[in-house]
Design a protein around this motif. Structure first.
Motif, mmCIF file in Angstrom:
data_model
loop_
_atom_site.group_PDB
_atom_site.id
_atom_site.type_symbol
_atom_site.label_atom_id
_atom_site.label_comp_id
_atom_site.label_asym_id
_atom_site.label_seq_id
_atom_site.Cartn_x
_atom_site.Cartn_y
_atom_site.Cartn_z
ATOM 1 N N GLN A 1 0.843 -1.196 0.000
ATOM 2 C CA GLN A 1 0.000 0.000 0.000
ATOM 3 C C GLN A 1 0.878 1.246 0.000
ATOM 4 O O GLN A 1 2.040 1.215 0.353
ATOM 5 N N MET A 2 0.251 2.336 -0.403
ATOM 6 C CA MET A 2 0.947 3.602 -0.568
ATOM 7 C C MET A 2 1.337 4.198 0.791
ATOM 8 O O MET A 2 0.506 4.242 1.702
ATOM 9 N N VAL A 3 2.576 4.657 0.909
ATOM 10 C CA VAL A 3 2.978 5.418 2.099
ATOM 11 C C VAL A 3 3.199 6.875 1.714
ATOM 12 O O VAL A 3 2.691 7.790 2.342
ATOM 13 N N ALA A 4 3.979 7.082 0.658
ATOM 14 C CA ALA A 4 4.249 8.448 0.216
ATOM 15 C C ALA A 4 4.351 8.471 -1.299
ATOM 16 O O ALA A 4 4.839 7.528 -1.909
ATOM 17 N N ALA B 1 -2.955 7.030 4.954
ATOM 18 C CA ALA B 1 -1.793 6.234 4.538
ATOM 19 C C ALA B 1 -0.855 6.008 5.717
ATOM 20 O O ALA B 1 -0.328 4.910 5.915
ATOM 21 N N LEU B 2 -0.654 7.074 6.525
ATOM 22 C CA LEU B 2 0.244 6.938 7.675
ATOM 23 C C LEU B 2 -0.328 5.961 8.695
ATOM 24 O O LEU B 2 0.387 5.121 9.240
ATOM 25 N N ALA B 3 -1.648 6.046 8.930
ATOM 26 C CA ALA B 3 -2.261 5.168 9.928
ATOM 27 C C ALA B 3 -2.159 3.709 9.486
ATOM 28 O O ALA B 3 -1.897 2.815 10.294
ATOM 29 N N ARG B 4 -2.339 3.465 8.194
ATOM 30 C CA ARG B 4 -2.242 2.088 7.702
ATOM 31 C C ARG B 4 -0.814 1.570 7.812
ATOM 32 O O ARG B 4 -0.587 0.418 8.181
ATOM 33 N N ILE C 1 7.947 12.194 12.188
ATOM 34 C CA ILE C 1 7.451 11.051 11.406
ATOM 35 C C ILE C 1 8.312 10.860 10.154
ATOM 36 O O ILE C 1 8.719 9.749 9.813
ATOM 37 N N ALA C 2 8.603 11.996 9.488
ATOM 38 C CA ALA C 2 9.391 11.933 8.254
ATOM 39 C C ALA C 2 10.761 11.317 8.520
ATOM 40 O O ALA C 2 11.241 10.462 7.761
#
Lengths: 425, 297
Positions: B89-92, B110-113, B168-169
């Motif tokens: 799945q997509m993150v960034a 996306a971040l939560a997943r 986070i980054a």
């Protein structure tokens, strides 16, 4: 000043955007009336200047196409850093793989590609998103090389450098030529005998010297003839003649001197299956090298190759550097695989051999540097607990062979003094 | 039962074409997407197939293929494999920006997943909760802004600086990219230029900001483009970051003497994937589908 057709909140300063974005989205192409600021939605501005015999002020058209392209083609420091980082990452990714072929080349003519992409200025350009930097897609590299291989195989160019159209390889009853094996078999529509080639051609990221792409202009003089138009400004005739209306068309190019690094990955297992004879002794690399050189010299990469665009030459200096780096890495790996004792012996031999090869007639006086080194090596071999019998013998032989060649000593004396016989066991 | 879970980060270094196989739109060869989010995805079967295909080239032992990844169909000795690759799945997603070339866009969803997936590996990231309204964004690098606005392609977002997003980054950059000079530029950029959009705004780019490449077929006889030979292929752009679950069980060959435990299975797979270049998806021979893998957990 012409403007870009963008929402007003974006402003009109796009100097920090990438060239691809400036060319594709923020192109300052659309004309304004410079006095009234009225938007014209044509590709030229209207300015006012005193002209003619009456010295009266007239409206004049100022074409924006070239200006817009020149705005688009500057590279910022950020773009150049990205361009270099991309090339570095590609080189790194290609480096550990054994089935890689890498070739550095320099454009000896301007290079352009993607001219067929849609763009308000007739000719587009191939920018790779998201970077907005020029690229030569792997499909473009593969297509040109397949053509080069076909030409070499045709025999019309003399030496085919091993390329041939003979169907000499067999896979499940499908006969394949060398070209099919490396580039894949193109089957006719409805035919199910597809065969994938063993080579993968990576995108090339051009390394542009300086800080700008370039703008070239082509000027067809006979467009009324090509397009069969009957216009009064070209004499109302659709036949070719000398009084057509020249039509300058600007388009983006990369200047000569731009560096290209081509990476080709070979699926070794696949090649072994399709054509085992090509998989060894650098056979496929040699074939590919010949195809590249043919393509550089006779075909060119990208668009407009029939008028000389896209010609390249092998960057010999880069090739030399890469070979040297590989040799050094090989040497470092070899050294690392040796025990400390073996390393000491190799270092001793290497130094004395270098001296002897440089000055074959010269011999050092006893008790100087080399002599001391030989004694140190002998002592280390005698006292070293981790020296095997094999290594001790090698040390003794190295001293016996090389010491008399660079130092004025008698071999027999030294044998006794350094107890070489004991070392030999 | 899968006993060990790791997260497999896949970072695209070339355009990636994991094809959907059917087209209903102007694009002839679209890519795979999730049904519910419309984000691009890589089907787990595609990743596993690519790993299987490249198993020996990556340095794996041929004898391990069947017991780790399962036997070929039609084999007389059928048993389940010991490794499972989930859908990536997509993150960034890289999005073109007025400043600094491009940014890495992400969204709370996306971040939560990704966080949920990483938690399964036992190394849950301590990411603070971040939110952005539609038309707004969080940023870590003020150099991306014009005034207090961020401009992506032709869109404008009201930006707010966020320390949380910066943390986070930094964590994503550390987990998802291999160390080393060759990746330093991109790891550094991911660290500074990650931008949080709302789920809706991110969804727009995930749907539309793909790399569409036109292709023509040149007829070798005439040397000109073949009629009907023009087609458009959609690719996930390079610099996209995806994450997939990688699960391992003990081997299930039914032969007790050569059984591997789940952690041994993972240990066999890890060196073949971690920091390595994989090729996934279509158009391999024209340099598509190069991704750098990183195993977390």
């Amino acid at each position: 000043m012409p403007i870009a057709a963008v929402p007003i909140y974006l402003g009109q300063d796009f100097s920090s955007a990438s060239p691809g974005l400036r060319f594709g989205m923020y192109l300052p192409l659309w004309g304004v009336n410079r006095r009234t600021r009225e938007l014209l939605w044509s590709t030229s501005d209207i300015d006012h200047a005193v002209r003619g015999q009456q010295r009266e002020e007239r409206e004049i058209k100022v074409e924006n196409k070239t200006f817009a392209l020149q705005q688009a083609c500057r590279l910022t420091a950020q773009d150049k850093a990205t361009m270099r980082a991309l090339a570095q990452r590609q080189a790194h990714a290609a480096q550990p793989a054994p089935g890689m072929f890498t070739l550095e080349a320099t454009a000896s003519a301007p290079f352009t590609t993607g001219l067929g992409n849609e763009h308000p200025l007739e000719n587009g350009f191939a920018f790779l998103n998201p970077y907005g930097l020029p690229y030569l897609p792997g499909s473009g590299v593969k297509g040109v090389l397949r053509r080069a291989a076909r030409e070499l195989a045709s025999g019309d160019w003399g030496d085919g450098h091993g390329w041939s159209q003979e169907k000499i390889h067999l896979l499940d009853r499908v006969e394949l030529s060398t070209i099919d094996v490396l580039f894949g078999r193109e089957s006719a529509d409805g035919d199910s005998e597809h065969v994938r080639g063993a080579l993968s051609f990576w995108d090339a990221i051009p390394q542009i010297p300086g800080d700008s792409l370039a703008v070239d202009i082509m000027t067809p003089h006979q467009s009324h003839y090509y397009q069969q138009r009957q216009e009064s400004r070209s004499g109302g005739s659709a036949s070719p003649h000398d009084s057509g209306a020249p039509n300058p068309i600007s388009f983006l190019t990369l200047p000569p001197g731009t560096g290209f690094t081509f990476h080709v990955a070979c699926d070794a297992a696949r090649l072994e299956l399709l054509a085992p004879d090509l998989a060894h002794d650098g056979r496929w690399q040699a074939l590919l090298g010949a195809a590249f050189e043919h393509a550089f010299e006779w075909l060119g990469f990208g668009a407009k190759t029939a008028v000389g665009y896209g010609a390249m030459q092998v960057d010999e200096r880069a090739r030399h550097q890469r070979r040297q780096a590989r040799a050094e890495a090989e040497k470092a790996r070899h050294t690392a695989s040796l025990s400390p004792a073996q390393q000491a012996i190799e270092a001793f031999v290497a130094e004395l051999r270098a001296k002897h090869e440089q000055f074959p007639a010269y011999k050092e006086k006893p008790n100087a540097a080399f002599h001391t080194q030989a004694r140190a090596l002998a002592r280390a071999a005698h006292e070293g607990a981790d020296w095997s019998a094999e290594e001790k013998r090698a040390a003794a032989e190295a001293i016996e062979t090389w010491l008399p060649r660079v130092v004025q000593v008698d071999v027999k004396d030294e044998r006794k003094k350094l107890k070489l016989a004991a070392l030999k066991g | 039962m899968f006993e060990k879970t790791a997260a497999l980060f896949l970072y695209a270094v070339s355009p990636v074409h994991m094809g959907a196989g059917q087209a209903v739109d102007v694009i002839d060869n679209p890519i795979q997407r999730e049904r519910h989010t419309r984000h691009p995805c890589f089907a787990g079967s595609g990743i596993k197939g690519a790993v299987r295909h490249g198993y020996e080239a990556l340095g794996g032992d041929e004898a391990d293929i069947a017991r780790l990844l399962g036997p070929e169909s039609g084999s007389s000795d059928l048993h389940a494999g010991a490794v499972s690759f989930g859908d990536a799945q997509m993150v960034a997603l890289p999005v073109r920006s007025l400043k600094c070339g491009y940014v890495y866009a992400t969204c709370p969803q996306a971040l939560a997943r990704a966080q949920r997936l990483l938690a399964l590996t036992g190394k849950a990231p301590a990411w603070p909760a971040v939110q952005a309204d539609d038309g707004a964004c969080l940023i870590a690098n003020p150099a991306l802004l014009s005034g207090d606005k961020l401009h992506l392609e032709a869109f404008e977002y009201t930006a707010k600086a966020s320390e949380d997003l910066a943390r986070i980054a930094a964590d994503i950059a550390r987990r998802a990219l291999p160390a080393g000079d060759a990746y330093a530029f991109f790891a550094g950029k991911l660290k500074t230029d990650l931008v949080l959009l709302s789920d809706t705004d991110f969804g727009y780019f995930a749907q539309n900001a793909m790399l569409v490449e036109p292709h023509v077929r040149i007829n070798p006889k005439t040397g000109t483009a073949d009629d009907g030979g023009l087609f458009y292929t959609e690719n996930l752009p390079p610099e996209s970051l995806m994450v997939a679950p990688l699960m391992a069980s003990k081997t299930r060959t039914g032969k007790p003497d050569d059984q591997l435990q789940a952690d041994e299975v993972l240990a066999k797979l890890r060196p073949l994937l971690d920091g390595r270049l994989l090729q996934i998806g279509g158009d391999a021979t024209t340099g598509r589908g190069l991704v750098v893998a990183k195993v977390e957990g």
